[in-house]
Structure formats: C-alpha cells, structure tokens
Design a protein around this motif. Structure first.
Motif, PDB file in Angstrom:
ATOM      1  N   VAL A  71    -101.014   8.377  59.774  1.00  0.00           N
ATOM      2  CA  VAL A  71    -101.688   7.911  58.561  1.00  0.00           C
ATOM      3  C   VAL A  71    -102.521   6.670  58.861  1.00  0.00           C
ATOM      4  CG1 VAL A  71    -101.344   6.985  56.240  1.00  0.00           C
ATOM      5  CG2 VAL A  71     -99.936   8.879  57.039  1.00  0.00           C
ATOM      6  N   LEU A  72    -101.959   5.736  59.624  1.00  0.00           N
ATOM      7  CA  LEU A  72    -102.671   4.503  59.938  1.00  0.00           C
ATOM      8  C   LEU A  72    -103.902   4.762  60.798  1.00  0.00           C
ATOM      9  CD1 LEU A  72     -99.644   2.144  60.696  1.00  0.00           C
ATOM     10  CD2 LEU A  72    -101.088   2.132  58.665  1.00  0.00           C
ATOM     11  N   SER A  73    -103.835   5.802  61.622  1.00  0.00           N
ATOM     12  CA  SER A  73    -104.949   6.073  62.527  1.00  0.00           C
ATOM     13  C   SER A  73    -105.927   7.118  61.999  1.00  0.00           C
ATOM     14  CB  SER A  73    -104.420   6.538  63.893  1.00  0.00           C
ATOM     15  OG  SER A  73    -103.667   7.728  63.750  1.00  0.00           O
ATOM     16  N   ALA A  74    -105.564   7.847  60.947  1.00  0.00           N
ATOM     17  CA  ALA A  74    -106.432   8.919  60.448  1.00  0.00           C
ATOM     18  C   ALA A  74    -107.797   8.404  60.041  1.00  0.00           C
ATOM     19  CB  ALA A  74    -105.765   9.628  59.265  1.00  0.00           C
ATOM     20  N   ALA A  75    -107.816   7.277  59.301  1.00  0.00           N
ATOM     21  CA  ALA A  75    -109.094   6.713  58.880  1.00  0.00           C
ATOM     22  C   ALA A  75    -109.919   6.277  60.082  1.00  0.00           C
ATOM     23  CB  ALA A  75    -108.874   5.530  57.942  1.00  0.00           C
ATOM     24  N   SER A 110    -111.119   7.556  48.672  1.00  0.00           N
ATOM     25  CA  SER A 110    -110.102   6.533  48.431  1.00  0.00           C
ATOM     26  C   SER A 110    -109.418   6.756  47.090  1.00  0.00           C
ATOM     27  CB  SER A 110    -110.730   5.137  48.473  1.00  0.00           C
ATOM     28  OG  SER A 110    -109.763   4.142  48.242  1.00  0.00           O
ATOM     29  N   LEU A 111    -110.199   7.113  46.084  1.00  0.00           N
ATOM     30  CA  LEU A 111    -109.621   7.392  44.767  1.00  0.00           C
ATOM     31  C   LEU A 111    -108.667   8.588  44.844  1.00  0.00           C
ATOM     32  CD1 LEU A 111    -109.606   6.628  41.770  1.00  0.00           C
ATOM     33  CD2 LEU A 111    -111.550   8.171  41.443  1.00  0.00           C
ATOM     34  N   ALA A 112    -109.073   9.618  45.564  1.00  0.00           N
ATOM     35  CA  ALA A 112    -108.206  10.795  45.715  1.00  0.00           C
ATOM     36  C   ALA A 112    -106.930  10.458  46.479  1.00  0.00           C
ATOM     37  CB  ALA A 112    -108.967  11.912  46.426  1.00  0.00           C
ATOM     38  N   SER A 113    -107.019   9.502  47.422  1.00  0.00           N
ATOM     39  CA  SER A 113    -105.847   9.116  48.216  1.00  0.00           C
ATOM     40  C   SER A 113    -104.726   8.559  47.349  1.00  0.00           C
ATOM     41  CB  SER A 113    -106.233   8.064  49.262  1.00  0.00           C
ATOM     42  OG  SER A 113    -107.175   8.567  50.177  1.00  0.00           O
ATOM     43  N   ALA A 114    -105.108   7.963  46.230  1.00  0.00           N
ATOM     44  CA  ALA A 114    -104.099   7.386  45.343  1.00  0.00           C
ATOM     45  C   ALA A 114    -103.178   8.445  44.750  1.00  0.00           C
ATOM     46  CB  ALA A 114    -104.787   6.610  44.219  1.00  0.00           C
ATOM     47  N   PHE A 115    -103.597   9.708  44.808  1.00  0.00           N
ATOM     48  CA  PHE A 115    -102.805  10.786  44.213  1.00  0.00           C
ATOM     49  C   PHE A 115    -102.149  11.673  45.271  1.00  0.00           C
ATOM     50  CE2 PHE A 115    -106.179   9.530  41.314  1.00  0.00           C
ATOM     51  CZ  PHE A 115    -105.446   9.227  40.165  1.00  0.00           C
ATOM     52  N   GLN A 121    -101.054  14.877  53.198  1.00  0.00           N
ATOM     53  CA  GLN A 121    -102.197  14.756  52.294  1.00  0.00           C
ATOM     54  C   GLN A 121    -102.876  13.400  52.441  1.00  0.00           C
ATOM     55  OE1 GLN A 121    -101.306  15.625  48.201  1.00  0.00           O
ATOM     56  NE2 GLN A 121    -100.288  17.564  48.653  1.00  0.00           N
ATOM     57  N   LEU A 122    -102.064  12.360  52.545  1.00  0.00           N
ATOM     58  CA  LEU A 122    -102.623  11.016  52.663  1.00  0.00           C
ATOM     59  C   LEU A 122    -103.430  10.866  53.954  1.00  0.00           C
ATOM     60  CD1 LEU A 122    -102.842   8.225  51.408  1.00  0.00           C
ATOM     61  CD2 LEU A 122    -100.710   7.591  52.567  1.00  0.00           C
ATOM     62  N   ALA A 123    -102.919  11.435  55.049  1.00  0.00           N
ATOM     63  CA  ALA A 123    -103.634  11.346  56.326  1.00  0.00           C
ATOM     64  C   ALA A 123    -104.981  12.068  56.245  1.00  0.00           C
ATOM     65  CB  ALA A 123    -102.779  11.938  57.441  1.00  0.00           C
ATOM     66  N   THR A 124    -105.006  13.241  55.610  1.00  0.00           N
ATOM     67  CA  THR A 124    -106.259  13.994  55.464  1.00  0.00           C
ATOM     68  C   THR A 124    -107.278  13.225  54.645  1.00  0.00           C
ATOM     69  OG1 THR A 124    -105.069  16.096  55.606  1.00  0.00           O
ATOM     70  CG2 THR A 124    -107.282  16.149  54.642  1.00  0.00           C
ATOM     71  N   LEU A 125    -106.841  12.663  53.530  1.00  0.00           N
ATOM     72  CA  LEU A 125    -107.757  11.921  52.658  1.00  0.00           C
ATOM     73  C   LEU A 125    -108.205  10.613  53.312  1.00  0.00           C
ATOM     74  CD1 LEU A 125    -105.971  12.605  49.269  1.00  0.00           C
ATOM     75  CD2 LEU A 125    -108.264  13.387  49.927  1.00  0.00           C
ATOM     76  N   ARG A 126    -107.328  10.004  54.113  1.00  0.00           N
ATOM     77  CA  ARG A 126    -107.745   8.785  54.825  1.00  0.00           C
ATOM     78  C   ARG A 126    -108.790   9.105  55.888  1.00  0.00           C
ATOM     79  NH1 ARG A 126    -107.840   4.274  52.682  1.00  0.00           N
ATOM     80  NH2 ARG A 126    -107.823   3.262  54.722  1.00  0.00           N
ATOM     81  N   PHE A 127    -108.707  10.293  56.489  1.00  0.00           N
ATOM     82  CA  PHE A 127    -109.740  10.700  57.446  1.00  0.00           C
ATOM     83  C   PHE A 127    -111.094  10.816  56.751  1.00  0.00           C
ATOM     84  CE2 PHE A 127    -112.332  14.058  59.355  1.00  0.00           C
ATOM     85  CZ  PHE A 127    -112.480  13.556  60.641  1.00  0.00           C
ATOM     86  N   GLY A 183     -97.458  -0.581  41.619  1.00  0.00           N
ATOM     87  CA  GLY A 183     -97.196   0.322  42.732  1.00  0.00           C
ATOM     88  C   GLY A 183     -98.352   0.375  43.721  1.00  0.00           C
ATOM     89  N   TRP A 184     -98.078   0.983  44.875  1.00  0.00           N
ATOM     90  CA  TRP A 184     -99.061   0.997  45.964  1.00  0.00           C
ATOM     91  C   TRP A 184    -100.292   1.826  45.634  1.00  0.00           C
ATOM     92  CZ3 TRP A 184    -100.238   5.760  48.013  1.00  0.00           C
ATOM     93  CH2 TRP A 184     -99.307   6.800  47.833  1.00  0.00           C
ATOM     94  N   ARG A 185    -100.166   2.810  44.742  1.00  0.00           N
ATOM     95  CA  ARG A 185    -101.304   3.670  44.430  1.00  0.00           C
ATOM     96  C   ARG A 185    -102.428   2.892  43.737  1.00  0.00           C
ATOM     97  NH1 ARG A 185     -99.632   9.096  45.004  1.00  0.00           N
ATOM     98  NH2 ARG A 185     -97.362   9.289  45.209  1.00  0.00           N
ATOM     99  N   SER A 186    -102.070   1.830  43.027  1.00  0.00           N
ATOM    100  CA  SER A 186    -103.080   1.044  42.315  1.00  0.00           C
ATOM    101  C   SER A 186    -104.088   0.415  43.269  1.00  0.00           C
ATOM    102  CB  SER A 186    -102.410  -0.042  41.479  1.00  0.00           C
ATOM    103  OG  SER A 186    -101.718  -0.975  42.308  1.00  0.00           O
ATOM    104  N   VAL A 187    -103.647   0.090  44.481  1.00  0.00           N
ATOM    105  CA  VAL A 187    -104.553  -0.508  45.468  1.00  0.00           C
ATOM    106  C   VAL A 187    -105.638   0.496  45.858  1.00  0.00           C
ATOM    107  CG1 VAL A 187    -104.698  -1.537  47.770  1.00  0.00           C
ATOM    108  CG2 VAL A 187    -102.713  -2.011  46.314  1.00  0.00           C
ATOM    109  N   LEU A 188    -105.251   1.748  46.033  1.00  0.00           N
ATOM    110  CA  LEU A 188    -106.212   2.779  46.408  1.00  0.00           C
ATOM    111  C   LEU A 188    -107.128   3.164  45.246  1.00  0.00           C
ATOM    112  CD1 LEU A 188    -103.886   5.078  48.565  1.00  0.00           C
ATOM    113  CD2 LEU A 188    -105.529   3.355  49.354  1.00  0.00           C
TER     114      LEU A 188
END
Length: 461
Positions: A71-75, A110-115, A121-127, A183-188
């Motif tokens: 996840v950290l490296s996907a973006a 980024s907005l989609a990553s929040a969900f 899923q998070l890794a794909t959206l971060r890419f 929560g963490w989703r608010s940041v995204l």
C-alpha cells in the motif's frame, strides 16, 4: 539550409523570454505561481497522507507493518509511471492540458481511496492516485519555470516547490487532528475534494506556456494574448515572436531524444541519480518515521507531530533558490546533500532526547527537502524548451523508484530488527551519493552551452 521561417523585411520581432525578463512580475504571473503552488501543495498532501494514516490502518484492519508495504509503495509505482509518460506528452500536447488532467485524476482517485474496503482496493486506488500525482509535479515545475524571468527562475520555482513539503507537513498536522475525530478516511476525502475544486479553477484560468506556444508555431494572436497579461499593450508593437534557447538544441523532435542526446546524457544520468537517492531518503522516512519513533518509546501523537517537522523543513528551498540564481548551483546542491547526510545520521542518535530530536528532525528536513526541491529548477534550467517537460518529468519518474526502494529498505531493516540508530545511518548514505552525482554534473554543463554550438530559435508567425 535553415528550415525556420524567415520574417519579412521590416517585421517587428521580439524574443519572448527577453520580453518576460524586461518586465516586473505581473499579477498574471503571480496567479500562475499560485495555481502551481496549490497543485504542488496538494501533491505533497496526497503523497504523504498514506504514511500518516498507516497506524490507523494497522489498528482498524488488524494488519502488520510488513503488510502495509504494497500500500505504501503502490502510489510510488503510479508516480513513476505518471511522470515518465506525462513529460513527453506535455512536450507534444502542452503543459496546461496534461497538468489539468493529472490533477483531476489524483483528486478522483484520492476521494475513491477513502471508501476502500481492504488493503487490495486501497493499493489499487493509491496506484491510480500516483499516476495523477506523478504527472502533475513535473508539469507544474515546467510551466512555472517558463513564465519566470531568467534572473529569478530558481528562486520562484523553489518557492513554488515549497508547496510539496508544506503539503506533506500539513497532512501530518491535519491527520493528528482529524483522525481522532472522524477517522482516517477523512484525510483521504479532504485530499480528493480539494484537487477537484482546483481543477475547475485551472480550466478557467491556467494559461499555456508561452514558450511552448512559440516552439509549436502557434498563432501570433494566441501568443500576443498570453504576453499581453505580462507586458500590456506593448506586445502589439510586435508581429513576430522568437525564442532563442539558452541550451543547445540537438534534436528537433525534442522529448526523450533531446534529453538523452550526447551533450546531455551524463548530466541527465547524474540528475536521475541525485533525485533517486533523495527519494530513497524522503519516502523511507516520511512513510516509516512515525512508526519508528513510536516504537522507540514516543507517544503516537508526539511521534506523528515530530515526523511532520521533517517535510516542513522544505521551506528552506526559497533561500537555496536565491543562492542558485547567484552562484554555481551544482556545487551548492552538492554541499547541501553532504550536510543532509550528517543531519539524518544525527536523528538516530538523539531519539531518547525529545528536545534535541525535534531540532534534529527539523534541521534534517530543511537540508534534505531544500536540496531535493532545488533539483527541479536545476533540471528545468539544464534542458531546452523542446525537452524541458520530458527532462524534468523523467528525472522525477526515475527518481520515484528511489521512493519505492526507500520504503522497502526501511521495511527490510525493520524485519531485520535493526536499531533506530542503524536505520538512520543506512538512510544517510544515499545523501552522500547524491552529493557526488551533482559534483560530476558540474562538468557537463559546458557541453550544453549554446556558445559552443548554435542554439535553435523558433519563430511564431
């Protein structure tokens, strides 16, 4: 035989860069600066956000630190792909078009990553987020540098580039405030909505690079309209606009063929090396420092706030930009990277002393981020217009693999249960390599000097 169009006898011609240089900065140029600054700021915020929400992901999803590696490296993979493709595209299609699409993409992703419901899923959206981020940064740098007076180019470009570490630092401070409440989703969510709003402003107000318009033989009316916002009614005194390059043009096709031409090849390799090493450090620390400091005994909130000081240190880039406009920039940046190595090493030795640790992290951030940010105007000045977007973008794109390497390097050191002192000692080594690369690049600038070979000049008519 010279294939360039010949101006009719008596035609009133002017070099567009000279026209920009001869006028004080206009409100229009400051508007370009503001939009590019915001793009880079949001880039920094979205890039660093994943590191700040990592502790919350571990707690909520019950995952381990090594599981966060993809996840950290996907973006970062997305950042590399976005930069490598966007530079040549911008040299063909224009800076504004590619830049606007890039901001739209990373805002939506980024907005989609929040969900996202799981790590996959998070890794794909971060890419996908990374694709937009990677395309945005180099084109913002290129567009800004092409609207700057020559004597202030490094200062203003570095000032704009300060948006990146400032955005990354704001991400830390906002995360420390927002996550306990929403929560963490608010940041995204914030990292997605802000770029989407900026996209609307860019469509309406962001101009195309006037240097690009001239090299692409656009109409005099379009070029005159852009320059009128800088020079006023004076532009109507001219019916021909030229562009004399300050760097040798060896390939009319431009793009990567220009960047890898023989006079530029070694300098390009050294820029890639320096940027790569800088991102080994930046991403290795921005992604893992909160966790490292927490494991060293600091409270999670304290660890997050101290870690946020590291990217905040990039505000020092303004001073380096001012120095670069006055002194030999390669030597200056080589010194900056050498001092960065010493400062990063010191962090690992001061973990038990919070007061000194705060000072050490901030000082290391000032030196590292200033040196890294200054590579963008250095690259922009190194290449001619027809290869500038590609040159800057490929430096950043290749460098992004350094970010990937940095994240995995620190993860591997964690798996080996290395002490925090050992981690920071290892991370300090790439700064010495970057310093050596820039010292080598000093010798390549003479080969790109148009005094040695005739520079190309485009003529719009």
């Amino acid at each position: 035989m010279d294939p360039r169009p010949i101006a009719p006898a008596g035609a009133r011609t002017v070099d567009v860069q000279r026209l920009i240089d001869d006028h004080p900065l206009s409100g229009w140029q400051w508007l370009v600066f503001a939009m590019c600054f915001l793009i880079v700021l949001l880039d920094g915020f979205d890039t660093a956000a994943i590191g700040y929400i990592a502790p919350s992901l571990i707690k909520e999803w019950g995952v381990t630190k090594p599981m966060l590696g993809p996840v950290l490296s996907a973006a970062l993979f997305g950042l590399a792909a976005g930069a490598l493709s966007a530079g040549p595209a911008a040299d063909r299609l224009g800076r504004k078009r590619v830049l606007t699409i890039a901001v739209l993409v990373f805002g939506l992703a980024s907005l989609a990553s929040a969900f996202a419901a799981d790590l996959s899923q998070l890794a794909t959206l971060r890419f996908i987020t990374g694709l937009g981020l990677g395309a945005a940064m180099p084109n913002a740098v290129t567009l800004m540098s092409e609207y700057c007076p020559t004597s202030r180019r490094s200062t203003l470009t570095n000032l704009m580039f300060c948006g990146f570490p400032l955005g990354a630092a704001c991400g830390g401070f906002l995360a420390a405030w927002m996550i306990p409440q929403w929560g963490w989703r608010s940041v995204l969510v914030l990292g997605g909505i802000a770029p989407l709003l900026l996209t609307l402003v860019m469509v309406a107000l962001l101009p195309e690079s006037v240097r690009f318009l001239v090299t692409r033989r656009q109409s005099v009316e379009r070029i005159r309209a852009a320059l009128a916002r800088i020079a006023g009614a004076r532009v109507h005194d001219y019916d021909r606009f030229t562009l004399s390059e300050t760097r040798v043009v060896t390939n009319e096709r431009g793009g990567l063929a220009q960047v890898l031409a023989r006079p530029y090849r070694l300098g390009t390799l050294m820029l890639w090396t320096a940027y790569f090493m800088g991102l080994v450090i930046f991403y290795g620390l921005i992604n893992w420092m909160p966790l490292l400091l927490k494991e060293a005994g600091l409270e999670p909130r304290t660890a997050t706030l101290i870690s946020a000081l590291f990217p905040l240190g990039g505000i020092g880039a303004v001073f380096f930009g001012w120095l670069m406009d006055r002194f030999e920039p390669n030597r200056l940046l080589a010194l900056g990277w050498a001092l960065t190595s010493v400062a990063i090493f010191s962090i690992g030795q001061l973990v038990g002393q919070v007061g000194l640790l705060v000072v050490s992290v901030f000082l290391a951030g000032v030196l590292m981020n200033t040196s890294q940010s200054s590579l963008a105007p250095l690259a922009a000045a190194f290449y001619p217009t027809n290869g500038r977007a590609t040159g800057v973008a490929w430096m950043m794109g290749v460098g992004r693999f350094g970010g990937i390497a940095g994240s995995f390097l620190v993860a591997q050191l964690n798996l080996m249960q290395a002490s925090i002192g050992t981690v920071f000692t290892v991370v300090a080594i790439p700064a010495l390599i970057a310093a050596a690369a820039l010292w080598v690049k000093r010798g390549t600038d003479r080969a790109t000097d148009p005094d040695d070979e005739p520079a190309a000049s485009a003529l719009a008519h």
